[in-house]
Design a protein around this motif. Structure first.
Motif, PDB file in Angstrom:
ATOM      1  N   PRO A   1      10.927 -13.176  -5.340  1.00 41.67           N
ATOM      2  CA  PRO A   1      11.830 -12.682  -6.394  1.00 41.67           C
ATOM      3  C   PRO A   1      12.061 -11.180  -6.258  1.00 41.67           C
ATOM      4  CG  PRO A   1      10.095 -14.079  -7.313  1.00 41.67           C
ATOM      5  CD  PRO A   1       9.723 -13.825  -5.881  1.00 41.67           C
TER       6      PRO A   1
ATOM      7  N   ASP B   1      14.534 -13.416 -11.844  1.00 43.56           N
ATOM      8  CA  ASP B   1      14.299 -14.480 -10.866  1.00 43.56           C
ATOM      9  C   ASP B   1      13.041 -15.293 -11.174  1.00 43.56           C
ATOM     10  OD1 ASP B   1      16.530 -13.617  -9.492  1.00 43.56           O
ATOM     11  OD2 ASP B   1      15.395 -12.322  -8.129  1.00 43.56           O
ATOM     12  N   TYR B   2      12.212 -14.810 -12.104  1.00 47.40           N
ATOM     13  CA  TYR B   2      11.003 -15.539 -12.488  1.00 47.40           C
ATOM     14  C   TYR B   2      11.324 -16.548 -13.591  1.00 47.40           C
ATOM     15  CZ  TYR B   2       8.055 -12.276  -9.842  1.00 47.40           C
ATOM     16  OH  TYR B   2       7.467 -11.554  -8.826  1.00 47.40           O
TER      17      TYR B   2
ATOM     18  N   GLU C   1       5.227 -15.123  -5.760  1.00 50.33           N
ATOM     19  CA  GLU C   1       5.411 -14.445  -7.047  1.00 50.33           C
ATOM     20  C   GLU C   1       4.673 -13.116  -7.092  1.00 50.33           C
ATOM     21  OE1 GLU C   1       5.513 -16.639 -10.655  1.00 50.33           O
ATOM     22  OE2 GLU C   1       6.030 -18.523  -9.659  1.00 50.33           O
TER      23      GLU C   1
ATOM     24  N   GLY D   1       6.734 -10.836  -5.091  1.00 46.44           N
ATOM     25  CA  GLY D   1       7.905 -10.416  -5.857  1.00 46.44           C
ATOM     26  C   GLY D   1       7.642  -9.214  -6.744  1.00 46.44           C
TER      27      GLY D   1
END
Length: 365
Positions: free
Chosen positions: A49, A54-55, A71, A74
């Motif tokens: 991300p 985007d999460y 994650e 990100g």
């Protein structure tokens, strides 16, 4: 007399570090030749991300699973996209960002299996299992938590990420929840010095950029930025190292020794304010071990390591042992020696010589 005594102490220290840091210099070009063309970015960087949006979002909260490689990666991507350069007052994403050292280290840990479950009780992080999972049993993963989540929360606390429409929720691991903090409030309470150091780093970036003359060629002092960044980095290491001693027995004795020695080496590197931009970090990491160390691996005689990787592991472990035997005096003297910008340039040069391919004589002492 005190200055004379200190000078006499630093001279053999410099000789020792010169020997330790540069004994593999003549082999460096080999490592450069073997460097992969596509390793400028951490593995799977393009899939991580790049924005908070985007999460996943649940109950008006942005939810981040810090135990997922993508994650966690990100979070680094967002920090790089939101931070500032010494060459521009604008937020930037270029190779000069000094935060590149963090995601590239994370990528090296992922690529070499250091984020996987070392107990083999689960398939977390293993290539034949859930390879994007980060194991809470991994010493490297737990150490890295305080160099990923805390900087991210410190950035949130500083305001550099701007006004957020939603709260951020960091998901806890399946077990050992108490070993980690998951919000700004929790981390302020559990690791106040670490949080303050990372918040201050990002606040420095914001303040320096806002107060700079837009026409100036260098708006942020790279030396000052590196000072703040390395201080925060060291705070993270100092806080996490004793906290996760109980994860070290899950590793082979060789890997455990290397991990602790690497944590010590960070202190020596930090004292020089070594640059951690994308190109320098990638170049430096060609000397790091390409896999977990196994029982019986003894640098500099590990058959499937390059000569540079063998020497790098050997030097890091030798430096740690020497500092340990000196009761920490070696690191203390090194920090004193690195107290001015001119001396730090010399210190950085000693480290860079490892990868210069230079050939020279070292005094036999």
């Amino acid at each position: 007399m005190a200055n004379i005594s200190l000078g006499r102490s630093i001279c053999p220290l410099a000789l020792f570090l010169l020997t330790t840091l540069t004994c593999g210099a003549a082999l460096a070009q080999e490592a450069q030749g073997q460097q992969k063309e596509n390793n400028a970015f951490p593995p799977l960087w393009h899939l991580a991300p790049g924005n908070l949006e985007d999460y996943p979002r649940e109950r008006n909260r942005i939810v981040i699973n810090a135990w997922s490689y993508l994650e966690r990666l990100g979070m680094y991507k967002i920090l790089i996209n939101s931070s500032f350069s010494s060459s521009t007052s604008h937020q930037h994403r270029d190779a000069s960002n000094i935060l590149w050292g963090l995601p590239l280290q994370h990528g090296w840990q992922f690529e070499t299996g250091r984020l996987a479950d070392p107990t083999d009780a689960t398939t977390c992080g293993h290539k034949d299992g859930d390879n994007l999972c980060i194991s809470v049993q991994s010493w490297w993963a737990c150490m890295n938590y305080y160099l990923a989540v805390i900087p991210f929360l410190g950035a949130l606390d500083s305001g550099i990420l701007g006004e957020l429409p939603y709260e951020i929720e960091i998901l806890p691991p399946d077990g050992h929840r108490a070993d980690f903090c998951h919000s700004i409030a929790e981390c302020r309470a559990q690791a106040p010095n670490v949080m303050s150091a990372w918040r201050d780093f990002f606040k420095y970036q914001m303040s320096a950029a806002q107060n700079s003359d837009i026409s100036a060629p260098h708006l942020l002092s790279e030396d000052d930025a590196l000072k703040h960044m390395w201080e925060a980095h060291v705070y993270s290491i100092v806080f996490a190292l004793p906290k996760f001693q109980n994860r070290l027995p899950f590793l082979s004795s060789s890997e455990s020794s290397f991990g602790v020695a690497w944590a010590t080496a960070v202190h020596f590197i930090a004292a020089t304010r070594f640059p951690t931009d994308q190109n320098t970090t990638n170049h430096f990491q060609t000397g790091l071990p390409p896999r977990m160390l196994q029982e019986g691996d003894k640098a500099p005689f590990i058959p499937d390591f390059t000569p540079v990787q063998n020497r790098m592991v050997y030097m890091i472990e030798t430096l740690h042992k020497a500092n340990e035997k000196s009761g920490g005096m070696l690191l203390l003297l090194w920090k004193v020696a690195m107290s001015t910008e001119e001396q730090r340039k010399i210190g950085r040069s000693l480290i860079e010589l490892l990868f210069s391919g230079a050939s020279f004589m070292v005094p036999n002492f």
